[in-house]
Design a protein around this motif. Structure first.
Motif: not given
Length: 495
Positions: A3, A286, A326, A332, A334
Motif C-alpha cells: 500500500n 490501493n 499490506e 489501511k 486513507s
C-alpha cells in the motif's frame, strides 16, 4: 501486496525536510536516515536533516568541521551522490547553479563533523547526475554523469581506508554514456539502469558490471541484461531501492513518445525479482500512489520504504510517503483525506455553468437524470475530449510508438484506437492499476457520446443498459471487485 500511504504528523515528531529535489537520503545503519542538499525554486541547499528511526524523530544536527566559502561542510548543491560506509556519509560532486562540482566530503555521523577530502588522490572529473554505490563496507564505485559538455561512461572505485580513487579499466563492450541513471550493488555485480544518454535520448537498458570484488579476481567487464517480464519504460531521475529479495524501482521521467517536447513523469512501482531474475509490477492494493515525479529519494526502513520530495516538471514536492506491506498497521489508512461535507453547487451556479458550456452540458445532466444520478449532489462530472486527456493519449502513444503518422490529429486518433483495442483484449488480471483512471474517463466519454448521438433514447431504454460507473469521479473510488464489471461494461460500448 503493498500500500502507498501518505505520511501524517502522527508518524513522527520534529520538522521533516522542506520541499526539494535532487537531494540525497541515505541509511546510516538501521538507526538513521540522513537527508542532504537538493534544489527548490532555483535555490540550492546544503542542510542536513536526520530521521531517528527508533524515536521517530526528525532533527537538524549542529555540524562542525571544515569551513568552505564561509560555511561548515559542503557548499549548497543538488544532483550529487551520497554513499554511507559504517557511520560515514561520503558526498561527491553535484551542481550549484550552472557549475558542476568535483569536491569530495565525508560526514562522521557519530560526532556530526565534516571533513573535506578533495585533496586526496586523483578524483573523478566534476559532474552531476552521476550514480554510485557501496562495495561491501570499504569501497565506493561511481559511474557516469554529465560534466556540462558531455555524457560520461567512466567508472571509478574509491577505497575509504586509503581515500584513493582509481579509474577502472574495463574490457569489452561499454554501456552508452549516460546521466540520471541508477547504480545498485547486487551480490557481486553493479546493476545500472536507464538514464539520459549522449545526444539526449532517455534509455531503458540494464547493464551488469563484474570485477569489483577483489577476492573474485575477475576481469572488469560489462554485460547487457535482457530480463523477462514487464520491464520499466525508458526513464531517468528514478530511484532503485533494495528490498530483501527484490529491487524496487519507482518514478522518474521519460519522453512522451510523439509528444517529443514534453517529459512524462512516472509514479509506477516495478520490482526486479532477484530470485527469478525477472521484472514484475509490484501489486498495490490501493489506488492512491504518490503523484508522478523524478529526482526524489526512496529509502528502506525495515519493511517500509520512505519517499521524500521530487519534481514533476512544474512543482517541487515536500510530501512524504510510505510504501508498506499490506499487513503493516498503517496500510489501511486513507492516503487522501475525504471531505465529510463536500460543498454543494448552487442551482443558479449550475445553470450559469450550463449556459456557458452550451447544449452539451444540459444533455449530460439529462443523461444523469435518466440514469437516476442526482444532479444536485456536487459539481458536475468533467469529461475531457481525447485530445485533452494527456494520460489517455500517452498510454495509447506507447502502443503505437514507431508507427508512421501524417499529423498530430491522426496520431491522437491512432493512439485512441490502439488503446481501446488493448482494453478490448484485456482481462481484469492483465489490466494495470495505472490504466484505471484513463479507462474510467474513456468509459464515461463513450457513454456520453452514445447518449447524445441517440437523442431519442428514453429512460426506459437506459433501464435496459447498465452504466454502473458513469457517476464515479476518480478511479480511487473504485474497489478491486468493481474492475471486472467496469471492464465488461466498457467492452459493450466498443461494439
Amino acid at each position: 501486496m503493498h500500500n502507498w500511504v501518505r505520511a501524517s504528523s502522527s508518524d513522527f515528531t520534529g520538522t521533516p525536510p522542506q520541499p526539494r529535489s535532487g537531494h540525497t537520503a541515505v541509511n546510516v545503519g538501521k538507526s538513521m536516515v540522513v537527508v542532504f542538499g537538493g534544489l527548490v525554486d532555483k535555490k540550492f541547499l546544503n542542510d542536513i536533516i536526520v530521521y531517528d528511526i527508533e524515536n521517530k524523530l526528525w532533527f537538524e544536527p549542529e555540524c562542525t568541521g571544515s569551513v568552505s566559502e564561509g560555511k561548515v561542510g559542503p557548499t549548497p548543491r543538488a544532483f550529487h551522490v551520497a554513499i554511507t560506509i559504517d557511520c560515514h556519509m561520503f558526498i561527491f560532486g553535484g551542481r550549484s547553479g550552472g557549475k558542476r562540482l568535483g569536491d569530495f566530503w565525508v560526514l562522521d555521523t557519530d560526532i556530526w563533523q565534516w571533513s573535506e577530502l578533495t585533496s586526496f588522490g586523483d578524483l573523478p572529473t566534476p559532474r552531476d547526475f552521476s550514480a554510485a554505490a557501496a562495495i561491501g563496507n570499504q569501497k565506493i564505485v561511481l559511474c557516469g554523469g554529465w560534466d556540462g559538455k558531455k555524457w560520461l561512461s567512466d567508472v571509478y572505485v574509491m577505497d575509504t581506508m586509503s581515500l584513493e580513487w582509481m579509474e577502472l579499466s574495463v574490457s569489452g563492450s561499454l554501456p552508452p554514456p549516460r546521466c540520471g541513471h541508477t547504480a545498485t550493488m547486487v551480490e557481486k555485480r553493479l546493476l545500472v539502469f536507464g538514464g539520459r544518454g549522449g545526444g539526449g535520448p532517455i534509455m531503458g537498458d540494464l547493464w551488469a558490471l563484474k570485477g569489483l570484488i577483489d577476492e573474485e579476481r575477475e576481469t572488469p567487464g560489462w554485460t547487457q541484461l535482457k530480463l523477462p517480464g514487464q520491464a520499466p519504460s525508458a526513464r531517468c531521475g528514478h530511484t532503485v531501492t533494495s528490498g530483501g529479495h527484490y529491487l524496487l524501482l519507482f518514478g522518474g521521467h521519460g519522453t512522451g513518445g510523439w509528444l517529443s517536447r514534453y517529459d512524462v513523469y512516472y509514479n509506477d512501482t516495478i520490482i526486479l525479482d532477484r530470485v527469478t531474475a525477472q521484472w514484475k509490477r509490484l501489486p498495490i492494493s490501493n489506488d492512491e500512489p504518490p503523484p508522478p515525479r523524478a529526482y526524489h529519494t526512496m529509502t528502506s526502513i525495515g519493511a517500509r520504504h520512505l519517499l521524500i520530495g521530487g519534481f514533476d516538471g512544474k512543482s517541487t514536492f515536500g510530501d512524504l510517503w510510505w510504501l508498506v506491506p499490506e499487513g503493516d498497521p498503517i496500510a489501511k489508512r486513507s492516503s487522501v483525506p475525504q471531505l465529510r461535507n463536500p460543498p454543494e453547487t448552487k442551482e443558479s451556479e449550475r445553470e450559469l455553468d450550463m449556459q456557458e458550456r452550451g447544449q452539451e452540458g444540459s444533455t449530460i445532466v439529462d443523461l444523469q437524470k435518466k440514469m437516476g444520478i442526482s444532479v444536485s449532489s456536487g459539481p458536475r462530472l468533467q469529461i475531457p475530449e481525447e485530445s485533452e486527456d494527456q494520460e489517455f493519449v500517452e498510454l495509447g502513444s506507447r502502443l503505437i510508438e514507431g508507427d508512421a503518422v501524417d499529423n498530430g490529429a491522426s496520431m491522437i486518433q491512432m493512439a485512441a484506437e490502439a488503446l481501446r483495442q488493448h482494453w478490448k483484449e484485456s482481462t481484469p488480471e492483465t489490466l494495470q492499476l495505472k490504466e484505471l483512471g484513463s479507462l474510467l474517463r474513456d468509459y464515461q466519454r463513450l457513454v456520453t457520446r452514445k447518449y447524445t448521438a441517440q437523442s431519442s433514447l428514453t429512460s426506459a431504454d437506459f433501464g435496459k443498459k447498465t452504466f454502473t460507473f458513469y457517476h464515479i469521479k476518480t478511479s480511487s473510488e473504485l474497489r478491486m471487485e468493481d474492475i471486472p464489471e467496469l471492464l465488461e461494461e466498457y467492452k459493450t460500448l466498443l461494439i
